[in-house]
Design an enzyme around this catalytic site. Structure first.
Site, PDB file in Angstrom:
ATOM      1  N   CYS A  42      -6.431  -5.396  -7.694  1.00  0.00           N
ATOM      2  CA  CYS A  42      -6.221  -4.985  -6.306  1.00  0.00           C
ATOM      3  C   CYS A  42      -5.770  -6.169  -5.436  1.00  0.00           C
ATOM      4  CB  CYS A  42      -7.462  -4.307  -5.739  1.00  0.00           C
ATOM      5  SG  CYS A  42      -8.965  -5.269  -5.852  1.00  0.00           S
ATOM      6  N   HIS A  43      -5.945  -7.398  -5.930  1.00  0.00           N
ATOM      7  CA  HIS A  43      -5.470  -8.562  -5.174  1.00  0.00           C
ATOM      8  C   HIS A  43      -3.945  -8.585  -5.081  1.00  0.00           C
ATOM      9  CE1 HIS A  43      -5.743  -9.854  -9.412  1.00  0.00           C
ATOM     10  NE2 HIS A  43      -4.690 -10.615  -9.151  1.00  0.00           N
ATOM     11  N   TYR A  69       0.837  -1.197   0.000  1.00  0.00           N
ATOM     12  CA  TYR A  69       0.000   0.000   0.000  1.00  0.00           C
ATOM     13  C   TYR A  69       0.878   1.257   0.000  1.00  0.00           C
ATOM     14  CZ  TYR A  69      -3.965  -2.993   1.153  1.00  0.00           C
ATOM     15  OH  TYR A  69      -4.940  -3.955   1.119  1.00  0.00           O
ATOM     16  N   GLU A 113      -1.324 -16.667 -10.125  1.00  0.00           N
ATOM     17  CA  GLU A 113      -0.345 -15.821 -10.801  1.00  0.00           C
ATOM     18  C   GLU A 113       1.101 -16.163 -10.421  1.00  0.00           C
ATOM     19  OE1 GLU A 113      -1.250 -11.666 -10.395  1.00  0.00           O
ATOM     20  OE2 GLU A 113      -3.237 -11.901 -11.246  1.00  0.00           O
ATOM     21  N   ASN A 144     -12.694  -0.441  -5.429  1.00  0.00           N
ATOM     22  CA  ASN A 144     -12.455  -0.882  -6.804  1.00  0.00           C
ATOM     23  C   ASN A 144     -13.645  -1.726  -7.272  1.00  0.00           C
ATOM     24  OD1 ASN A 144     -11.459  -1.961  -9.218  1.00  0.00           O
ATOM     25  ND2 ASN A 144     -10.184  -3.469  -8.168  1.00  0.00           N
TER      26      ASN A 144
END
Length: 163
Positions: A127-128, A95, A154, A119
């Site tokens: 945002c993950h 963040y 990912e 979002n």
């Protein structure tokens, strides 16, 4: 297209997702189930590209979404979302680093978190990929279990081991 926006629901490895689009076909939201906003008609047609790209993403074949997006938000939120869009597949960012990328002071970390929480385009707007300064997997509008699954898909997290 008609003058009203539309919606569809998709079954995915993360569960059922609700997608909405404006009258021009731009994706306006992608969230975990729920009910569509009033005034939208159900029509899966405009979501063909989104469905194909989400299928490819979940199959590990797509790293970057190329869809028309139109999300409403304050100038600050849009800056955070734009910076978040630049976080590459398979990586994470804190963040604090995201705040720095938009030129916000360190004290703006909570505001950045608020923008991420607002979002409307989960998965597509990644945002993950945003984590706490200590590496912790902090909040995610889709739930922490889904965040873990997305980051594992990912390759940003090791796959959880079975019992």
């Amino acid at each position: 297209m008609t003058t009203a926006g539309c919606f569809t629901r998709l079954d995915t490895p993360l569960g059922r997702l609700l997608l909405t689009a404006d009258p021009d076909g731009a994706l306006t939201s992608l969230r975990c189930a729920g009910e569509p906003p009033d005034g939208l008609r159900e029509d899966p047609g405009p979501f063909r590209a989104a469905r194909e790209q989400l299928d490819a993403y979940f199959a590990g074949e797509l790293r970057e979404f190329r869809l028309p997006l139109r999300a409403e938000g304050t100038e600050f939120r849009r800056r955070v979302w734009d910076a978040m869009d630049e976080v590459p597949y398979g990586t994470t960012v804190t963040y604090g680093l995201l705040a720095a990328r938009i030129g916000a002071p360190r004290a703006a970390v909570r505001a950045v978190g608020g923008a991420l929480g607002a979002n409307p385009l989960l998965i597509v707007r990644p945002c993950h990929r945003v984590i706490g300064a200590d590496g912790s997997l902090t909040g995610y509008a889709g739930g922490l279990g889904r965040k873990v699954r997305l980051l594992t898909l990912e390759g940003a997290l090791a796959a959880p081991r079975g019992n």
